[in-house]
Write a protein that holds these residues in place. Structure first.
Motif, PDB file in Angstrom:
ATOM      1  N   THR A 128      10.233  -2.307   4.441  1.00 26.35           N
ATOM      2  CA  THR A 128      11.153  -3.439   4.576  1.00 26.35           C
ATOM      3  C   THR A 128      10.559  -4.527   5.460  1.00 26.35           C
ATOM      4  OG1 THR A 128      13.023  -1.947   4.320  1.00 26.35           O
ATOM      5  CG2 THR A 128      13.494  -4.107   5.231  1.00 26.35           C
ATOM      6  N   LEU A 129       9.947  -4.122   6.577  1.00 19.92           N
ATOM      7  CA  LEU A 129       9.327  -5.100   7.476  1.00 19.92           C
ATOM      8  C   LEU A 129       8.211  -5.869   6.776  1.00 19.92           C
ATOM      9  CD1 LEU A 129       8.974  -3.495  11.020  1.00 19.92           C
ATOM     10  CD2 LEU A 129      10.284  -5.521  10.374  1.00 19.92           C
ATOM     11  N   LEU A 130       7.446  -5.175   5.954  1.00 21.66           N
ATOM     12  CA  LEU A 130       6.370  -5.835   5.219  1.00 21.66           C
ATOM     13  C   LEU A 130       6.948  -6.873   4.259  1.00 21.66           C
ATOM     14  CD1 LEU A 130       3.466  -6.236   4.259  1.00 21.66           C
ATOM     15  CD2 LEU A 130       3.776  -4.280   2.732  1.00 21.66           C
ATOM     16  N   ILE A 131       7.973  -6.499   3.525  1.00 20.51           N
ATOM     17  CA  ILE A 131       8.586  -7.431   2.569  1.00 20.51           C
ATOM     18  C   ILE A 131       9.167  -8.641   3.301  1.00 20.51           C
ATOM     19  CG2 ILE A 131      10.468  -7.711   0.900  1.00 20.51           C
ATOM     20  CD1 ILE A 131       9.944  -4.720   0.144  1.00 20.51           C
ATOM     21  N   VAL A 132       9.877  -8.399   4.401  1.00 20.28           N
ATOM     22  CA  VAL A 132      10.438  -9.503   5.191  1.00 20.28           C
ATOM     23  C   VAL A 132       9.313 -10.382   5.735  1.00 20.28           C
ATOM     24  CG1 VAL A 132      11.723 -10.084   7.299  1.00 20.28           C
ATOM     25  CG2 VAL A 132      12.574  -8.294   5.769  1.00 20.28           C
ATOM     26  N   HIS A 161      -9.122  -8.091  -3.410  1.00 23.30           N
ATOM     27  CA  HIS A 161      -8.515  -6.926  -2.762  1.00 23.30           C
ATOM     28  C   HIS A 161      -7.579  -6.164  -3.693  1.00 23.30           C
ATOM     29  CE1 HIS A 161     -10.364  -8.616   0.788  1.00 23.30           C
ATOM     30  NE2 HIS A 161     -10.116  -7.468   1.405  1.00 23.30           N
ATOM     31  N   LEU A 162      -6.987  -6.841  -4.654  1.00 24.63           N
ATOM     32  CA  LEU A 162      -6.178  -6.133  -5.655  1.00 24.63           C
ATOM     33  C   LEU A 162      -7.051  -5.236  -6.524  1.00 24.63           C
ATOM     34  CD1 LEU A 162      -3.628  -8.844  -6.847  1.00 24.63           C
ATOM     35  CD2 LEU A 162      -3.078  -6.636  -5.801  1.00 24.63           C
ATOM     36  N   LEU A 163      -8.282  -5.678  -6.778  1.00 24.57           N
ATOM     37  CA  LEU A 163      -9.191  -4.886  -7.606  1.00 24.57           C
ATOM     38  C   LEU A 163      -9.593  -3.580  -6.926  1.00 24.57           C
ATOM     39  CD1 LEU A 163     -11.574  -7.678  -8.971  1.00 24.57           C
ATOM     40  CD2 LEU A 163      -9.679  -6.553 -10.169  1.00 24.57           C
ATOM     41  N   ALA A 164      -9.677  -3.593  -5.601  1.00 22.45           N
ATOM     42  CA  ALA A 164     -10.196  -2.431  -4.884  1.00 22.45           C
ATOM     43  C   ALA A 164      -9.133  -1.608  -4.162  1.00 22.45           C
ATOM     44  CB  ALA A 164     -11.252  -2.882  -3.874  1.00 22.45           C
ATOM     45  N   ASN A 165      -7.889  -2.103  -4.118  1.00 25.02           N
ATOM     46  CA  ASN A 165      -6.836  -1.405  -3.370  1.00 25.02           C
ATOM     47  C   ASN A 165      -5.658  -1.092  -4.275  1.00 25.02           C
ATOM     48  OD1 ASN A 165      -7.706  -1.602  -0.408  1.00 25.02           O
ATOM     49  ND2 ASN A 165      -7.975  -3.683  -1.148  1.00 25.02           N
ATOM     50  N   GLY A 166      -5.363   0.192  -4.423  1.00 19.10           N
ATOM     51  CA  GLY A 166      -4.226   0.597  -5.242  1.00 19.10           C
ATOM     52  C   GLY A 166      -3.039   1.081  -4.429  1.00 19.10           C
ATOM     53  N   GLU A 167      -3.156   1.014  -3.109  1.00 25.42           N
ATOM     54  CA  GLU A 167      -2.061   1.432  -2.236  1.00 25.42           C
ATOM     55  C   GLU A 167      -0.886   0.471  -2.421  1.00 25.42           C
ATOM     56  OE1 GLU A 167      -2.034   2.710   2.392  1.00 25.42           O
ATOM     57  OE2 GLU A 167      -2.769   0.708   1.940  1.00 25.42           O
ATOM     58  N   THR A 168       0.319   1.010  -2.519  1.00 27.06           N
ATOM     59  CA  THR A 168       1.507   0.191  -2.811  1.00 27.06           C
ATOM     60  C   THR A 168       1.659  -0.987  -1.857  1.00 27.06           C
ATOM     61  OG1 THR A 168       2.600   2.169  -3.668  1.00 27.06           O
ATOM     62  CG2 THR A 168       4.001   0.284  -3.170  1.00 27.06           C
ATOM     63  N   SER A 169       1.526  -0.755  -0.559  1.00 27.89           N
ATOM     64  CA  SER A 169       1.691  -1.842   0.410  1.00 27.89           C
ATOM     65  C   SER A 169       0.601  -2.895   0.244  1.00 27.89           C
ATOM     66  CB  SER A 169       1.695  -1.300   1.841  1.00 27.89           C
ATOM     67  OG  SER A 169       0.541  -0.524   2.082  1.00 27.89           O
ATOM     68  N   SER A 170      -0.613  -2.477  -0.054  1.00 30.56           N
ATOM     69  CA  SER A 170      -1.715  -3.426  -0.267  1.00 30.56           C
ATOM     70  C   SER A 170      -1.483  -4.251  -1.522  1.00 30.56           C
ATOM     71  CB  SER A 170      -3.043  -2.683  -0.381  1.00 30.56           C
ATOM     72  OG  SER A 170      -3.365  -2.043   0.825  1.00 30.56           O
ATOM     73  N   VAL A 171      -1.043  -3.604  -2.592  1.00 36.70           N
ATOM     74  CA  VAL A 171      -0.781  -4.317  -3.841  1.00 36.70           C
ATOM     75  C   VAL A 171       0.306  -5.365  -3.621  1.00 36.70           C
ATOM     76  CG1 VAL A 171       0.101  -4.079  -6.204  1.00 36.70           C
ATOM     77  CG2 VAL A 171      -1.559  -2.430  -5.313  1.00 36.70           C
ATOM     78  N   LEU A 172       1.355  -4.991  -2.918  1.00 39.68           N
ATOM     79  CA  LEU A 172       2.446  -5.927  -2.630  1.00 39.68           C
ATOM     80  C   LEU A 172       1.937  -7.131  -1.834  1.00 39.68           C
ATOM     81  CD1 LEU A 172       5.499  -6.481  -2.777  1.00 39.68           C
ATOM     82  CD2 LEU A 172       5.736  -5.164  -0.675  1.00 39.68           C
ATOM     83  N   LEU A 173       1.162  -6.867  -0.789  1.00 42.10           N
ATOM     84  CA  LEU A 173       0.640  -7.936   0.059  1.00 42.10           C
ATOM     85  C   LEU A 173      -0.283  -8.873  -0.708  1.00 42.10           C
ATOM     86  CD1 LEU A 173       0.291  -9.085   3.010  1.00 42.10           C
ATOM     87  CD2 LEU A 173      -1.748  -7.637   3.123  1.00 42.10           C
ATOM     88  N   PHE A 174      -1.277  -8.312  -1.386  1.00 41.28           N
ATOM     89  CA  PHE A 174      -2.278  -9.152  -2.046  1.00 41.28           C
ATOM     90  C   PHE A 174      -1.711  -9.855  -3.282  1.00 41.28           C
ATOM     91  CE2 PHE A 174      -5.037  -5.899   0.107  1.00 41.28           C
ATOM     92  CZ  PHE A 174      -5.407  -6.741   1.145  1.00 41.28           C
TER      93      PHE A 174
END
Length: 194
Positions: free
Chosen positions: A2-6, A117-130
């Motif tokens: 939630t903090l990441l999304i906010v 970074h989307l190409l190399a990171n499949g972690e949910t939080s990373s995908v959301l951020l990038f």
């Protein structure tokens, strides 16, 4: 999470005020003055960036993988980051060919960084951020193109090709430092360990 999304909403929202609420921006400048607006904007940018970084750090501890990119994607990411850093440096120097041909090299740099970074990171939080930063870059680029057509902004004029040389050299040095240790020190992950 939630903090990441906010954090993403607030940070990118602050950086899209001119696009989504130009009237609000104008009224704030009228009441606070240009200096007051810049001070408030800077403080909001710093505070929302801190929240974004903290939220991302917290989300990384609890989110799983959305997808597992192939190992060779890391090589593409590293190469794209060299281009992103050259564009970033070109945006900070007087205009050379890189700045004039790309028109908005800093926005391009952010888009390349996010895509890489989307190409190399499949972690949910990373995908959301990038993905959010990539979307922000696309929205901002469209807005800048419209503002340019409307005559609200003009592109920087070409100054000298020597600034292309500086952008490439400085970009390579920063890229090498990031790969060597800086990314690991700041983010906790070595780009070469992906």
């Amino acid at each position: 999470m939630t903090l990441l999304i906010v954090g993403i909403i607030l940070f990118l929202g602050v950086h899209l005020v001119r696009v989504v609420a130009p009237g609000f921006r104008r009224s704030m400048i009228a009441s606070l003055g240009e200096t007051g607006w810049r001070a408030g904007y800077s403080i909001a940018s710093i505070l929302t960036l801190i929240l974004l970084i903290y939220g991302f750090g917290q989300a990384r501890q609890v989110t799983g993988m959305l997808y597992n990119p192939p190992v060779w994607m890391a090589h593409i990411t590293i190469t794209l980051m060299l281009i992103a850093l050259i564009c970033l440096v070109a945006s900070l120097l007087p205009a050379g060919h890189i700045a004039t041909k790309t028109k908005h090299p800093m926005v391009l740099s952010v888009k390349i960084w996010a895509l890489a970074h989307l190409l190399a990171n499949g972690e949910t939080s990373s995908v959301l951020l990038f993905a959010a930063f990539l979307a922000w870059g696309v929205i901002l680029r469209i807005s800048l193109k419209r503002r340019q057509r409307a005559g609200e902004i003009t592109l920087r004029p070409f100054v000298s090709a020597k600034y292309d040389f500086y952008a490439v050299v400085i970009g390579i040095v920063v890229w090498a430092l990031i790969i060597w240790k800086l990314h690991e020190w700041l983010i906790g992950v070595s780009p070469l360990a992906m």
